[in-house]
Design an enzyme around this catalytic site. Structure first.
Site, PDB file in Angstrom:
ATOM      1  N   GLU A 277       0.823  -1.202   0.000  1.00  0.00           N
ATOM      2  CA  GLU A 277       0.000   0.000   0.000  1.00  0.00           C
ATOM      3  C   GLU A 277       0.861   1.258   0.000  1.00  0.00           C
ATOM      4  OE1 GLU A 277      -4.347  -0.514   1.971  1.00  0.00           O
ATOM      5  OE2 GLU A 277      -2.898   0.446   3.265  1.00  0.00           O
ATOM      6  N   HIS A 298       8.388 -26.807  -1.062  1.00  0.00           N
ATOM      7  CA  HIS A 298       7.792 -27.965  -1.718  1.00  0.00           C
ATOM      8  C   HIS A 298       6.618 -27.566  -2.605  1.00  0.00           C
ATOM      9  CE1 HIS A 298      10.170 -30.772   0.813  1.00  0.00           C
ATOM     10  NE2 HIS A 298      10.212 -29.683   1.557  1.00  0.00           N
ATOM     11  N   LYS A 412     -14.298   0.245  -3.755  1.00  0.00           N
ATOM     12  CA  LYS A 412     -15.361   0.614  -2.795  1.00  0.00           C
ATOM     13  C   LYS A 412     -16.488   1.353  -3.506  1.00  0.00           C
ATOM     14  CE  LYS A 412     -12.390   1.117   1.237  1.00  0.00           C
ATOM     15  NZ  LYS A 412     -11.791   2.073   2.158  1.00  0.00           N
TER      16      LYS A 412
HETATM   17  O1  PA5 Z   1      -4.000   1.080   5.866  1.00  0.00           O
HETATM   18  C1  PA5 Z   1      -5.148   1.454   5.673  1.00  0.00           C
HETATM   19  O2  PA5 Z   1      -5.442   2.649   5.699  1.00  0.00           O
HETATM   20  C2  PA5 Z   1      -6.266   0.472   5.428  1.00  0.00           C
HETATM   21  O3  PA5 Z   1      -5.838  -0.829   5.380  1.00  0.00           O
HETATM   22  C3  PA5 Z   1      -7.277   0.585   6.553  1.00  0.00           C
HETATM   23  O4  PA5 Z   1      -6.640   0.306   7.763  1.00  0.00           O
HETATM   24  C4  PA5 Z   1      -8.452  -0.353   6.353  1.00  0.00           C
HETATM   25  O5  PA5 Z   1      -9.087  -0.088   5.138  1.00  0.00           O
HETATM   26  C5  PA5 Z   1      -9.443  -0.212   7.483  1.00  0.00           C
HETATM   27  O6  PA5 Z   1      -9.862   1.102   7.590  1.00  0.00           O
HETATM   28  P1  PA5 Z   1     -10.620   1.612   8.884  1.00  0.00           P
HETATM   29  O7  PA5 Z   1      -9.711   1.497  10.022  1.00  0.00           O
HETATM   30  O8  PA5 Z   1     -10.978   3.031   8.578  1.00  0.00           O
HETATM   31  O9  PA5 Z   1     -11.841   0.739   9.039  1.00  0.00           O
END
Ligand code: PA5
Length: 424
Positions: A277, A298, A412
């Site tokens: 990310e 394996h 989303k």
């Molecule tokens: O790193 C990030 O921002 C995402 O992985 C969020 O943690 C994830 O989408 C969960 O978001 P939230 O904590 O707002 O529910």
């Protein structure tokens, strides 16, 4: 401190070719908070800030939960999930009798997985820790509805004492609900993004309930961040960041993170989110993958040894094992294994890992070693601080903002539209 071993890259580059000037500049940009996304670099000070304030409240909540419940249902996804799970599976793979069971839900939309957890929970006394910075993420919000209903049916008006919400300090649906219902709240700080939040209440409350010594984690993290502030090519975070950027620039677009400890599996998942990310954007970025050795030798071993040469391999190891298991001697040597009789598993594993390293290097896969002394609270904290810092440095070296994730919105939007969410 974490050690980085670049001996497995010597067939691929000369250390003099690593761009430590770029690593130094990236580190300076990060520490001076002058780079893109600098408003999300509070994780650098998180251990210090937590120790000064919130730690007591987290420990007190954990003690209450441990005292009255057989289970904690942790609801969250992505950065609000993977760190806690990584820590708990790494450090408490076998819970003690006093440890509540930790169930992780809200990290998917499978009806079967959800009802399996409900079945496993049975009639156990339980608490909920719902974790969502935005408070609007669909998967955890839906799971929270289901488990909140169960809690209300079980405890009636006392249910509210069994809910702990970890969310934004001021905003969001979860915060409003928590205030209205009187649930105890913990904060995901404004200046810390999900994937960098494991050393906040996001990770610490579930960890403490699972029996992890979170004071030791925080104290070790304070020391680790101090040591990692070293501004020289001796800094392991510079070495790792510079090596992977060099290799990426020379065709290694996939990094596989491996470990010989199966309990590291969810730490690797946490690492994949952190690096994927942070770096995968603007059409560039190393693809982070993970393997569990020796099991995956394996299955994935063939590809690693012999597939397209786009891989680099990073192996995490713990210098000493927690247990000692020696191979039994057997009269007559029916299975031909007496040549290993009396040897410790740890030695066999070390030898295997040396052999694998040499084979993969000769097959054209550069190998980076990362080690900490032990699989304990200090080792966990050192790895977290190291990987977070190296990720930010590596991201800045490649010219991206390592703290945003604009790409995750696309699915989303589609999903909410198809589900008929009002206003989409
Ligand atoms: O790193 C990030 O921002 C995402 O992985 C969020 O943690 C994830 O989408 C969960 O978001 P939230 O904590 O707002 O529910």
């Amino acid at each position: 401190m974490v050690k980085v071993d670049l001996s497995g890259t010597s067939a691929f580059f000369d250390p003099a070719e690593l761009d430590f000037a770029a690593a130094a500049a990236a580190h300076r940009t990060l520490a001076d908070k002058t780079g893109a996304g600098s408003e999300f670099t509070g994780w650098l000070e998180l251990p210090q800030r937590i120790r000064d304030g919130e730690l007591k409240a987290i420990l007190s909540a954990a003690q209450r939960i441990r005292g009255r419940s057989k289970a904690l249902v942790v609801i969250g996804i992505g950065g609000s999930y993977l760190g806690a799970r990584g820590a708990i599976e790494l450090l408490r793979p076998v819970p003690s009798e006093d440890d509540p069971k930790i169930f992780f839900v809200g990290n998917g939309l499978s009806p079967d997985a959800l009802s399996d957890t409900v079945t496993r929970l049975g009639d156990m006394d339980f608490d909920i820790n719902v974790i969502s910075k935005s408070g609007t993420t669909l998967e955890p919000a839906l799971a929270f509805r289901v488990f909140r209903k169960m809690l209300k049916e079980k405890y009636g008006s006392a249910a509210k004492k069994h809910i702990f919400a970890t969310t934004d300090a001021h905003r969001g649906a979860l915060k409003s609900l928590a205030d209205a219902e009187g649930w105890e709240c913990f904060v995901v700080p404004d200046d810390v993004g999900g994937r960098y939040s494991v050393l906040s209440a996001v990770g610490l409350l579930p960890m403490a309930v699972a029996g992890i010594d979170i004071k030791a984690v925080i104290n070790s993290a304070i020391i680790a961040f101090k040591e990692l502030d070293l501004r020289s090519p001796e800094n392991p975070a510079w070495q790792y960041a510079a090596a992977r950027q060099y290799l990426y620039g020379h065709g290694r677009s996939i990094e596989i993170l491996g470990c010989y400890e199966p309990s590291f599996r969810f730490m690797a998942e946490w690492w994949k989110q952190l690096y994927g990310e942070s770096e995968g954007k603007n059409g560039i970025g190393i693809f982070p993958a993970s393997v569990e050795f020796t099991a995956d030798l394996h299955s994935m071993g063939q590809y690693i040894q012999d597939g397209p040469r786009t891989l680099m391999e990073t192996i995490v190891s713990f210098e000493s094992a927690r247990s000692s298991v020696s191979v039994p001697f057997e009269m007559g040597d029916p299975d031909g294994l007496n040549y290993l009789a009396g040897k410790d598993y740890a030695d066999i594993c070390r030898t295997a890992s040396d052999a694998v390293k040499a084979a993969h290097i000769s097959g054209g896969v550069p190998n980076i070693g990362i080690s900490v002394p032990k699989r304990d609270e200090a080792g966990f904290a050192e790895l977290v601080c190291f990987f977070e810092l190296a990720c930010a440095i590596s991201g800045y070296m490649s010219g991206v903002n390592p703290f945003d994730q604009p790409g995750v919105e696309a699915y989303k939007k589609n999903m909410f539209k198809l589900l008929g969410k009002p206003g989409t």
